[in-house]
Design a protein around this motif. Sequence first.
Motif, mmCIF file in Angstrom:
data_model
loop_
_atom_site.group_PDB
_atom_site.id
_atom_site.type_symbol
_atom_site.label_atom_id
_atom_site.label_comp_id
_atom_site.label_asym_id
_atom_site.label_seq_id
_atom_site.Cartn_x
_atom_site.Cartn_y
_atom_site.Cartn_z
ATOM 1 N N ALA A 195 0.834 -1.210 0.000
ATOM 2 C CA ALA A 195 0.000 0.000 0.000
ATOM 3 C C ALA A 195 0.866 1.256 0.000
ATOM 4 N N GLU A 196 1.882 1.273 0.837
ATOM 5 C CA GLU A 196 2.787 2.423 0.899
ATOM 6 C C GLU A 196 3.534 2.614 -0.416
ATOM 7 N N ARG A 235 2.843 6.572 -7.000
ATOM 8 C CA ARG A 235 1.914 7.561 -7.554
ATOM 9 C C ARG A 235 2.422 8.981 -7.304
ATOM 10 N N MET A 236 2.851 9.234 -6.107
ATOM 11 C CA MET A 236 3.305 10.579 -5.755
ATOM 12 C C MET A 236 4.616 10.946 -6.462
ATOM 13 N N ILE A 263 7.911 -3.448 -6.144
ATOM 14 C CA ILE A 263 6.605 -2.967 -5.684
ATOM 15 C C ILE A 263 6.196 -3.631 -4.371
ATOM 16 N N PHE A 264 6.665 -4.854 -4.132
ATOM 17 C CA PHE A 264 6.363 -5.529 -2.870
ATOM 18 C C PHE A 264 7.367 -5.197 -1.777
ATOM 19 N N GLU A 305 -4.183 2.147 -1.362
ATOM 20 C CA GLU A 305 -3.178 2.900 -0.603
ATOM 21 C C GLU A 305 -3.377 2.806 0.910
ATOM 22 N N THR A 306 -4.575 2.490 1.336
ATOM 23 C CA THR A 306 -4.826 2.321 2.766
ATOM 24 C C THR A 306 -4.735 0.860 3.193
#
Length: 70
Positions: free
Chosen positions: A9-10, A16-17, A66-67, A41-42
Amino acid sequence: MIFDVKNLAENIRELRMQNNLSQRSFGEKFGVSQKEVSHWETGFRVVPTAILVKICLEFDITPNEIFGKL
């Protein structure tokens, strides 16, 4: 495969950011709503495998990245 949902999620949020995308524009890239991206994301929902593959291809990252830690 066992993975940490919180870490995933993080990493989705961080990715994205880093690319200056809103949740809405990120979702549009992958055919999902802003609300769905928010759920990812949560950690409320897990990103479907098919979309994870598309995210990795779009942003030129590996599944391990990604993991794990970006």
